[in-house]
Design an enzyme around this catalytic site. Structure first.
Site, mmCIF file in Angstrom:
data_model
loop_
_atom_site.group_PDB
_atom_site.id
_atom_site.type_symbol
_atom_site.label_atom_id
_atom_site.label_comp_id
_atom_site.label_asym_id
_atom_site.label_seq_id
_atom_site.Cartn_x
_atom_site.Cartn_y
_atom_site.Cartn_z
ATOM 1 N N ARG A 97 0.720 -1.085 0.074
ATOM 2 C CA ARG A 97 -0.182 -0.122 -0.003
ATOM 3 C C ARG A 97 0.987 0.894 0.048
ATOM 4 O O ARG A 97 1.605 1.326 0.679
ATOM 5 C CB ARG A 97 -1.032 0.040 1.134
ATOM 6 C CG ARG A 97 -1.505 1.335 1.453
ATOM 7 C CD ARG A 97 -2.960 1.590 0.313
ATOM 8 N NE ARG A 97 -3.992 2.667 0.678
ATOM 9 C CZ ARG A 97 -3.492 3.738 0.385
ATOM 10 N NH1 ARG A 97 -2.467 4.150 -0.324
ATOM 11 N NH2 ARG A 97 -4.458 4.789 0.518
ATOM 12 N N HIS A 100 1.435 7.100 1.852
ATOM 13 C CA HIS A 100 0.233 8.028 1.726
ATOM 14 C C HIS A 100 0.049 8.639 3.089
ATOM 15 O O HIS A 100 0.690 8.162 4.245
ATOM 16 C CB HIS A 100 -0.937 7.221 1.193
ATOM 17 C CG HIS A 100 -1.458 6.149 2.262
ATOM 18 N ND1 HIS A 100 -0.551 5.159 2.507
ATOM 19 C CD2 HIS A 100 -2.536 6.174 3.016
ATOM 20 C CE1 HIS A 100 -1.589 4.364 3.350
ATOM 21 N NE2 HIS A 100 -2.506 4.951 3.632
ATOM 22 N N HIS A 102 -3.405 10.629 5.373
ATOM 23 C CA HIS A 102 -4.990 10.961 5.400
ATOM 24 C C HIS A 102 -5.589 11.840 6.622
ATOM 25 O O HIS A 102 -4.722 11.914 7.435
ATOM 26 C CB HIS A 102 -5.993 9.700 5.258
ATOM 27 C CG HIS A 102 -5.514 8.467 5.690
ATOM 28 N ND1 HIS A 102 -5.620 8.168 6.988
ATOM 29 C CD2 HIS A 102 -4.942 7.427 5.019
ATOM 30 C CE1 HIS A 102 -4.753 7.259 7.280
ATOM 31 N NE2 HIS A 102 -4.509 6.722 6.183
ATOM 32 N N GLU A 106 -5.601 5.922 11.519
ATOM 33 C CA GLU A 106 -5.903 4.714 11.035
ATOM 34 C C GLU A 106 -5.604 3.735 12.245
ATOM 35 O O GLU A 106 -4.246 3.700 12.658
ATOM 36 C CB GLU A 106 -5.015 4.503 9.909
ATOM 37 C CG GLU A 106 -4.870 3.086 9.358
ATOM 38 C CD GLU A 106 -4.205 3.058 8.127
ATOM 39 O OE1 GLU A 106 -4.003 3.805 7.219
ATOM 40 O OE2 GLU A 106 -3.016 2.072 8.135
ATOM 41 N N HIS A 145 2.667 7.188 5.926
ATOM 42 C CA HIS A 145 2.682 5.631 6.274
ATOM 43 C C HIS A 145 2.809 4.808 5.285
ATOM 44 O O HIS A 145 2.316 5.294 4.171
ATOM 45 C CB HIS A 145 1.959 5.044 7.579
ATOM 46 C CG HIS A 145 0.208 5.452 7.247
ATOM 47 N ND1 HIS A 145 -0.281 6.552 7.364
ATOM 48 C CD2 HIS A 145 -0.670 4.531 6.662
ATOM 49 C CE1 HIS A 145 -1.506 6.416 7.045
ATOM 50 N NE2 HIS A 145 -1.581 5.176 6.527
ATOM 51 N N GLU A 167 -10.804 5.194 1.143
ATOM 52 C CA GLU A 167 -9.540 4.809 0.626
ATOM 53 C C GLU A 167 -9.240 5.450 -0.710
ATOM 54 O O GLU A 167 -8.044 5.524 -1.065
ATOM 55 C CB GLU A 167 -9.577 3.385 0.407
ATOM 56 C CG GLU A 167 -8.867 2.801 1.590
ATOM 57 C CD GLU A 167 -7.513 2.926 1.953
ATOM 58 O OE1 GLU A 167 -7.137 3.496 2.748
ATOM 59 O OE2 GLU A 167 -6.675 2.182 1.049
ATOM 60 N N HIS A 278 -25.851 -4.820 27.669
ATOM 61 C CA HIS A 278 -24.831 -3.724 27.986
ATOM 62 C C HIS A 278 -25.063 -2.411 27.025
ATOM 63 O O HIS A 278 -25.797 -2.680 26.025
ATOM 64 C CB HIS A 278 -23.401 -4.074 28.054
ATOM 65 C CG HIS A 278 -22.875 -4.417 26.569
ATOM 66 N ND1 HIS A 278 -23.119 -5.419 26.024
ATOM 67 C CD2 HIS A 278 -22.194 -3.572 25.741
ATOM 68 C CE1 HIS A 278 -22.402 -5.437 24.851
ATOM 69 N NE2 HIS A 278 -21.924 -4.333 24.679
ATOM 70 N N HIS A 280 -22.759 1.436 25.814
ATOM 71 C CA HIS A 280 -21.528 2.220 25.926
ATOM 72 C C HIS A 280 -22.008 3.625 26.164
ATOM 73 O O HIS A 280 -22.509 4.420 25.354
ATOM 74 C CB HIS A 280 -20.733 2.151 24.726
ATOM 75 C CG HIS A 280 -20.536 0.651 24.440
ATOM 76 N ND1 HIS A 280 -19.397 -0.135 25.114
ATOM 77 C CD2 HIS A 280 -21.097 -0.207 23.654
ATOM 78 C CE1 HIS A 280 -19.581 -1.211 24.440
ATOM 79 N NE2 HIS A 280 -20.587 -1.540 23.735
ATOM 80 N N GLU A 285 -20.940 1.985 18.652
ATOM 81 C CA GLU A 285 -19.847 1.115 18.529
ATOM 82 C C GLU A 285 -20.040 0.541 17.103
ATOM 83 O O GLU A 285 -21.179 0.476 16.564
ATOM 84 C CB GLU A 285 -20.288 -0.138 19.601
ATOM 85 C CG GLU A 285 -19.862 -1.520 19.252
ATOM 86 C CD GLU A 285 -20.359 -2.571 20.243
ATOM 87 O OE1 GLU A 285 -20.781 -2.143 21.130
ATOM 88 O OE2 GLU A 285 -19.913 -3.690 19.895
ATOM 89 N N HIS A 324 -27.710 -3.275 24.157
ATOM 90 C CA HIS A 324 -27.493 -4.546 22.980
ATOM 91 C C HIS A 324 -26.970 -5.730 23.873
ATOM 92 O O HIS A 324 -26.403 -5.433 24.924
ATOM 93 C CB HIS A 324 -26.819 -4.267 21.792
ATOM 94 C CG HIS A 324 -25.582 -3.505 22.157
ATOM 95 N ND1 HIS A 324 -25.395 -2.256 22.647
ATOM 96 C CD2 HIS A 324 -24.176 -3.909 22.119
ATOM 97 C CE1 HIS A 324 -24.005 -1.930 22.956
ATOM 98 N NE2 HIS A 324 -23.322 -3.012 22.294
HETATM 99 MN MN MN Z 1 -3.420 4.524 5.563
HETATM 100 MN MN MN Z 2 -21.306 -3.361 22.911
#
Ligand code: MN
Ligand code: MN
Length: 386
Positions: A97, A100, A102, A106, A145, A167, A278, A280, A285, A324
């Protein structure tokens, strides 16, 4: 239509047989669409999308595909990319890859195979590490990277802290060279324009490069110093939190210091086991299913709930604060990643909340048996049970 393996939209006397047209393979993969639990109700957005339903970008040396807010509109906080970099070919090259950067950070989980990753930060410190199955890497937003497969090739999933990421609009070194006047390149590097006669005329993205030499022979010493292994975390080397029917490993900025904008939990659940009810308290998520089959019901308040069936290669999503569970409905170990655009992993257990609340108050709400209330867990095990 009497084939018992073909789910029919009939539950408890409601509905009726589907005489087609229908996509039986899809209906079999998502039985909770035709056979939703009677507790499901109301209109909720889609919260599942399969990497099998997206276009694959084919390149020399590998491929990539992505599930972003374009495919899964509810997924505004994170986007995912699944990428393959090819194993060594007959010319001694592996897939890379290209160099590059962004606007998004990442985060990555290596699914299989090995790669060499490089980066340089804004202080001119450099980073280079080899990664293998179960390893993570994290590059802060804007940091340049690259990723190159080692001999055996590799496949990984990348997670970016913005649902709008793609991407196809990263800043690539070849693209920048191609779109800078040659006279400017000559001035910048202090060489004649002829030095740029062979640069590519468009972005390379993924391509073949000679296999990197051994790590020790390939280190460039930076006068500013190196970053060591700052951008890598060996997640599967972490001793897991073990529960009766599964394991959990958590990586966030408390143990993977560089990962300030992404937190993860890697969950394994044995057949029949379940990630407890549970939610968050910090953010949405984003999920990636690595192996197995599962179902998840998302509770959205106002009497609304919807059940989704998940399998390896799927992305799932739970909007901020919605309750959930995730149940292993298959015959093999369920493995999935819970991802959060946050510096820390945080969850609230329904059972623990009730355990630490005066029992008379809980009883007055739910009319539960006394022995159930007495057995509620006061400790925080990230419970996986059956
Ligand atoms: Mn990247
Ligand atoms: Mn969860």
């Amino acid at each position: 239509m009497s084939n018992p393996d073909v789910p029919q939209p009939i539950v408890a006397g409601r509905g009726g047989p589907d005489t087609g047209p229908r996509d039986v393979l899809r209906d079999q993969q998502a039985p909770d669409n035709t056979h939703a639990p009677s507790t499901d109700r109301g209109t909720l957005p889609n919260m599942r999308f399969s990497f099998s339903d997206v276009h694959v970008r084919l390149q020399p040396g590998g491929w990539s595909r992505e599930v972003t807010v374009r495919e899964l509109p509810v997924a505004t906080t994170l986007a995912g990319v699944n990428m393959k970099l090819d194993a060594r070919n007959e010319r001694g090259e592996t897939g890379v890859r290209e160099l590059h950067w962004h606007k998004q950070s990442e985060w990555s989980y290596m699914l299989s195979g090995h790669a060499s990753v490089t980066a340089v930060d804004a202080d001119g410190r450099n980073f280079m590490a080899d990664v293998g199955p179960g390893d993570l890497w994290f590059f802060p937003a804007g940091i340049p990277h690259s990723i190159q497969a080692l001999e055996d090739g590799c496949e990984f999933v990348l997670v970016f802290d913005d649902g709008n990421f793609t991407e196809n609009s990263t800043f690539s070194v070849s693209d920048w060279f191609a779109h800078t006047p040659r006279a400017v390149l000559a001035k910048n590097f202090g060489v004649p324009e002829s030095a740029f006669a062979s640069i590519p005329d468009e972005e390379l993205y993924l391509f073949w490069v000679p296999e990197p030499p051994g790590h020790d022979e390939d280190v460039i010493a930076s006068p500013q110093g190196g970053l060591g292994e700052a951008f890598v975390y060996r997640l599967l080397a972490q001793p897991p939190i073990k529960t009766a029917h599964g394991t959990v490993r958590i990586a966030d900025s408390s143990n993977f210091t560089a990962s300030t904008t992404t937190a993860c939990a890697f969950v394994e659940i044995e057949p029949g086991g379940m990630r407890e009810l549970h939610w968050h308290p910090n953010t949405d998520e984003w999920q990636y299913y690595v192996s197995g089959e599962a179902r998840m019901t998302v509770f959205a308040a106002e009497g609304k709930a919807r059940t989704f069936d998940m399998r390896a290669g799927d992305v799932g999503y739970v909007p901020f604060a919605m309750g959930h569970y995730i149940e292993n409905t298959g015959s093999e170990t369920l493995r999935f990643l819970e991802m959060f655009a946050s510096d820390r992993f945080r969850d609230v257990s329904l059972a623990q909340w009730l355990a630490l609340t005066p029992p008379e108050l809980v009883q007055a709400h739910l009319k539960l048996p006394d022995d159930l209330i007495a057995r509620l867990p006061k400790l925080k095990p990230v419970v996986v049970h059956r």
